[in-house]
Design a protein around this motif. Structure first.
Motif, PDB file in Angstrom:
ATOM      1  N   ALA A  59       7.036  14.145 -41.312  1.00 22.44           N
ATOM      2  CA  ALA A  59       6.249  14.566 -42.485  1.00 22.44           C
ATOM      3  C   ALA A  59       4.933  13.813 -42.566  1.00 22.44           C
ATOM      4  CB  ALA A  59       7.062  14.388 -43.762  1.00 22.44           C
ATOM      5  N   ILE A  60       4.300  13.620 -41.418  1.00 23.32           N
ATOM      6  CA  ILE A  60       3.035  12.894 -41.345  1.00 23.32           C
ATOM      7  C   ILE A  60       1.912  13.882 -41.025  1.00 23.32           C
ATOM      8  CG2 ILE A  60       1.731  11.093 -40.162  1.00 23.32           C
ATOM      9  CD1 ILE A  60       4.076  10.077 -41.866  1.00 23.32           C
ATOM     10  N   THR A  61       0.840  13.826 -41.784  1.00 23.65           N
ATOM     11  CA  THR A  61      -0.355  14.630 -41.533  1.00 23.65           C
ATOM     12  C   THR A  61      -1.514  13.692 -41.254  1.00 23.65           C
ATOM     13  OG1 THR A  61       0.413  16.371 -43.030  1.00 23.65           O
ATOM     14  CG2 THR A  61      -1.931  16.365 -42.448  1.00 23.65           C
ATOM     15  N   ILE A  62      -2.189  13.884 -40.141  1.00 26.58           N
ATOM     16  CA  ILE A  62      -3.319  13.021 -39.816  1.00 26.58           C
ATOM     17  C   ILE A  62      -4.592  13.848 -39.671  1.00 26.58           C
ATOM     18  CG2 ILE A  62      -1.989  11.149 -38.795  1.00 26.58           C
ATOM     19  CD1 ILE A  62      -2.408  12.279 -36.082  1.00 26.58           C
ATOM     20  N   ARG A  63      -5.696  13.259 -40.142  1.00 24.00           N
ATOM     21  CA  ARG A  63      -6.998  13.927 -40.119  1.00 24.00           C
ATOM     22  C   ARG A  63      -7.596  13.840 -38.729  1.00 24.00           C
ATOM     23  NH1 ARG A  63     -12.110  11.777 -41.246  1.00 24.00           N
ATOM     24  NH2 ARG A  63     -11.112   9.810 -41.817  1.00 24.00           N
ATOM     25  N   SER A  64      -8.258  14.907 -38.315  1.00 26.89           N
ATOM     26  CA  SER A  64      -8.839  14.921 -36.975  1.00 26.89           C
ATOM     27  C   SER A  64     -10.154  15.684 -36.990  1.00 26.89           C
ATOM     28  CB  SER A  64      -7.870  15.566 -35.977  1.00 26.89           C
ATOM     29  OG  SER A  64      -8.413  15.573 -34.687  1.00 26.89           O
ATOM     30  N   ASP A  65     -11.223  15.034 -36.499  1.00 25.07           N
ATOM     31  CA  ASP A  65     -12.511  15.715 -36.394  1.00 25.07           C
ATOM     32  C   ASP A  65     -13.089  15.614 -34.983  1.00 25.07           C
ATOM     33  OD1 ASP A  65     -13.236  13.061 -36.283  1.00 25.07           O
ATOM     34  OD2 ASP A  65     -14.193  13.027 -38.257  1.00 25.07           O
ATOM     35  N   THR A  66     -12.266  15.140 -34.034  1.00 27.28           N
ATOM     36  CA  THR A  66     -12.706  14.991 -32.644  1.00 27.28           C
ATOM     37  C   THR A  66     -11.582  15.443 -31.722  1.00 27.28           C
ATOM     38  OG1 THR A  66     -14.011  13.051 -33.269  1.00 27.28           O
ATOM     39  CG2 THR A  66     -13.626  13.389 -30.914  1.00 27.28           C
ATOM     40  N   SER A  67     -11.929  16.152 -30.659  1.00 25.01           N
ATOM     41  CA  SER A  67     -10.918  16.550 -29.679  1.00 25.01           C
ATOM     42  C   SER A  67     -11.436  16.245 -28.279  1.00 25.01           C
ATOM     43  CB  SER A  67     -10.580  18.039 -29.801  1.00 25.01           C
ATOM     44  OG  SER A  67     -11.721  18.835 -29.537  1.00 25.01           O
ATOM     45  N   VAL A  68     -10.503  16.069 -27.350  1.00 19.65           N
ATOM     46  CA  VAL A  68     -10.853  15.716 -25.971  1.00 19.65           C
ATOM     47  C   VAL A  68     -10.024  16.548 -25.009  1.00 19.65           C
ATOM     48  CG1 VAL A  68     -11.526  13.350 -26.534  1.00 19.65           C
ATOM     49  CG2 VAL A  68      -9.137  13.849 -25.965  1.00 19.65           C
ATOM     50  N   ALA A  69     -10.424  16.525 -23.744  1.00 18.51           N
ATOM     51  CA  ALA A  69      -9.726  17.304 -22.723  1.00 18.51           C
ATOM     52  C   ALA A  69      -8.677  16.498 -21.981  1.00 18.51           C
ATOM     53  CB  ALA A  69     -10.732  17.874 -21.717  1.00 18.51           C
ATOM     54  N   ASP A  70      -8.710  15.147 -22.072  1.00 14.51           N
ATOM     55  CA  ASP A  70      -7.746  14.340 -21.326  1.00 14.51           C
ATOM     56  C   ASP A  70      -7.571  12.981 -21.999  1.00 14.51           C
ATOM     57  OD1 ASP A  70      -9.738  12.382 -20.104  1.00 14.51           O
ATOM     58  OD2 ASP A  70     -10.511  14.272 -19.322  1.00 14.51           O
ATOM     59  N   TRP A  71      -6.551  12.256 -21.556  1.00 17.05           N
ATOM     60  CA  TRP A  71      -6.221  10.964 -22.157  1.00 17.05           C
ATOM     61  C   TRP A  71      -7.314   9.926 -21.921  1.00 17.05           C
ATOM     62  CZ3 TRP A  71      -0.865  11.256 -19.360  1.00 17.05           C
ATOM     63  CH2 TRP A  71      -0.066  12.217 -19.991  1.00 17.05           C
ATOM     64  N   ASP A  72      -7.921   9.918 -20.758  1.00 17.12           N
ATOM     65  CA  ASP A  72      -8.948   8.921 -20.458  1.00 17.12           C
ATOM     66  C   ASP A  72     -10.134   9.033 -21.403  1.00 17.12           C
ATOM     67  OD1 ASP A  72      -7.411   7.935 -18.449  1.00 17.12           O
ATOM     68  OD2 ASP A  72      -8.665   8.623 -16.798  1.00 17.12           O
ATOM     69  N   THR A  73     -10.538  10.268 -21.716  1.00 23.55           N
ATOM     70  CA  THR A  73     -11.653  10.445 -22.643  1.00 23.55           C
ATOM     71  C   THR A  73     -11.272   9.982 -24.040  1.00 23.55           C
ATOM     72  OG1 THR A  73     -12.397  12.351 -21.354  1.00 23.55           O
ATOM     73  CG2 THR A  73     -13.315  12.103 -23.551  1.00 23.55           C
ATOM     74  N   ALA A  74     -10.025  10.219 -24.440  1.00 25.26           N
ATOM     75  CA  ALA A  74      -9.554   9.739 -25.743  1.00 25.26           C
ATOM     76  C   ALA A  74      -9.639   8.216 -25.818  1.00 25.26           C
ATOM     77  CB  ALA A  74      -8.117  10.204 -25.979  1.00 25.26           C
TER      78      ALA A  74
END
Length: 300
Positions: free
Chosen positions: A213-228
Motif C-alpha cells: 500500500a505504498i505510493t511513490i511520486r515519480s517525475d523521471t524515467s530511465v531506460a536502464d539501471w545504470d542511468t538510474a
C-alpha cells in the motif's frame, strides 16, 4: 506450404505490417502477400485480419504462428549446428540480453570462457526488455536469453540463477543515505526515478509496492539501471534498483550510497531458452559459467 511461406507469415505477425516485412526482406508487398495467401489456401481459413494500423493474426493465425515460430526456431538452431559440424568448427553461442547485462552479470564468465574455449564464438544481441528477449528467442536463431524471471511464457523455459535484493540509490548528502536499511514505508516521500514501463523489474517493484500500500511520486524515467544510478548520484532523485553482483551494500565509495530495503521481495534473474534439452554443448557450458560466476560474486 513451404518453409519460406511460414517464415514470412511469422515475420508479418510479429511486425504487424506487410509493408514493413517487404522492406526488411527486400521484396514487394505483393510477394509477401502471396506467401500469406498460399498458406490461407492450404489451411482453408483466413490467417490475418486487416485493421487501421496494419494486420494481426486471426484465431487460426495465432494457432499457426505458435507452431511455426517454435518449429522454425528449432530448425534454424539444428541447421546452424549442422553447419558447424560440416565445416569442422567448434560452434557458437548466441545470447540476447539487455544493454548493461554483460557488464554486470557476464563479464567474468566471458573472459574465463574465452580463455578455455578460444574457438567457440560468442555473439551478443541487445534487447530492451525481457519481453523482447522472448520474442527474439522465438524469431531468431538464438541459444540463450538473460532475463528477469517473470510469468510463464509459452514455448520458453525459464531457469532462475539468483535473486537480487532491492536497494535505494541516493546521493551521499541525502537524509536517507545514513540509514542502515529502509522499509517500504520509508519510500513514500522519495522523488522516484522510474524503471522502464515495459520492464519485468518495474512490474515486480510496482507489485511489491502495491501490496505494501505504498505510493511513490515519480517525475523521471530511465531506460536502464545504470542511468538510474547516475541520476541518483547527481541528486536528481532516488532510484529503487536491484543490487547487482559485486556491489557493496550498504554503501558505496564516492557520492552515491546504496541503502538496503530488505522487506521488498528480491528480484529473480536467470536464463530463458526454448528447450534446455536441445541446447548445444557450448551454450550449456556458457550458461553454467555465467551462473557459477554470478553466484560467486554475490557471495563475496
Amino acid at each position: 506450404m513451404t518453409l519460406d511461406d511460414l517464415r514470412v507469415f511469422v515475420a508479418v505477425c510479429r511486425a504487424g505490417s506487410l509493408s514493413a516485412v517487404a522492406r526488411d526482406l527486400d521484396r514487394t508487398q505483393s510477394a509477401v502477400s502471396q506467401h500469406v495467401r498460399r498458406l490461407e489456401r492450404e489451411t482453408g481459413t483466413s490467417l490475418l485480419e486487416r485493421h487501421a494500423r496494419g494486420v494481426a493474426p486471426t484465431e487460426a493465425g495465432r494457432i499457426l504462428l505458435a507452431a511455426a515460430a517454435d518449429g522454425i526456431a528449432g530448425l534454424d538452431g539444428a541447421l546452424r549446428r549442422l553447419d558447424d559440424l560440416v565445416r569442422g568448427e567448434a560452434g557458437s553461442v548466441r545470447i540476447t540480453t539487455g544493454a548493461t547485462t554483460v557488464r554486470h552479470f557476464m563479464s567474468e564468465a566471458v573472459v574465463g570462457f574465452r580463455r578455455r574455449h578460444p574457438h567457440i564464438t560468442l555473439e551478443f544481441r541487445t534487447a530492451d526488455s525481457s519481453r523482447s528477449c522472448f520474442d527474439a528467442l522465438g524469431a531468431d536463431d538464438l541459444d540463450l536469453a538473460w532475463i528477469t524471471i517473470g510469468d510463464p511464457v509459452r514455448g520458453v523455459e525459464q531457469r532462475p540463477v539468483m535473486e537480487l535484493p532491492w536497494v535505494l540509490a541516493v546521493c551521499a548528502d541525502d537524509p536517507l543515505a545514513a540509514r542502515p536499511h529502509l522499509t517500504p514505508a520509508d519510500l513514500e516521500g522519495i522523488r522516484h526515478i522510474r524503471l522502464p514501463d515495459n520492464s519485468t523489474s518495474r512490474a515486480h517493484l510496482d507489485t511489491a509496492l502495491a501490496r505494501a500500500a505504498i505510493t511513490i511520486r515519480s517525475d523521471t524515467s530511465v531506460a536502464d539501471w545504470d542511468t538510474a544510478l547516475l541520476l541518483a548520484e547527481l541528486g536528481l532523485g532516488h532510484a529503487v534498483v536491484p543490487a547487482l553482483p559485486g556491489w557493496q551494500v550498504p554503501g558505496t565509495d564516492g557520492p552515491l550510497r546504496l541503502v538496503p530495503i530488505p522487506d521488498l521481495p528480491p528480484l529473480p534473474v536467470g536464463w530463458a531458452v526454448r528447450r534446455w534439452s536441445a541446447l548445444s554443448p557450448p551454450a550449456r557450458l556458457f550458461a553454467d559459467d555465467v551462473a557459477r560466476t554470478c553466484r560467486a560474486r554475490a557471495g563475496r
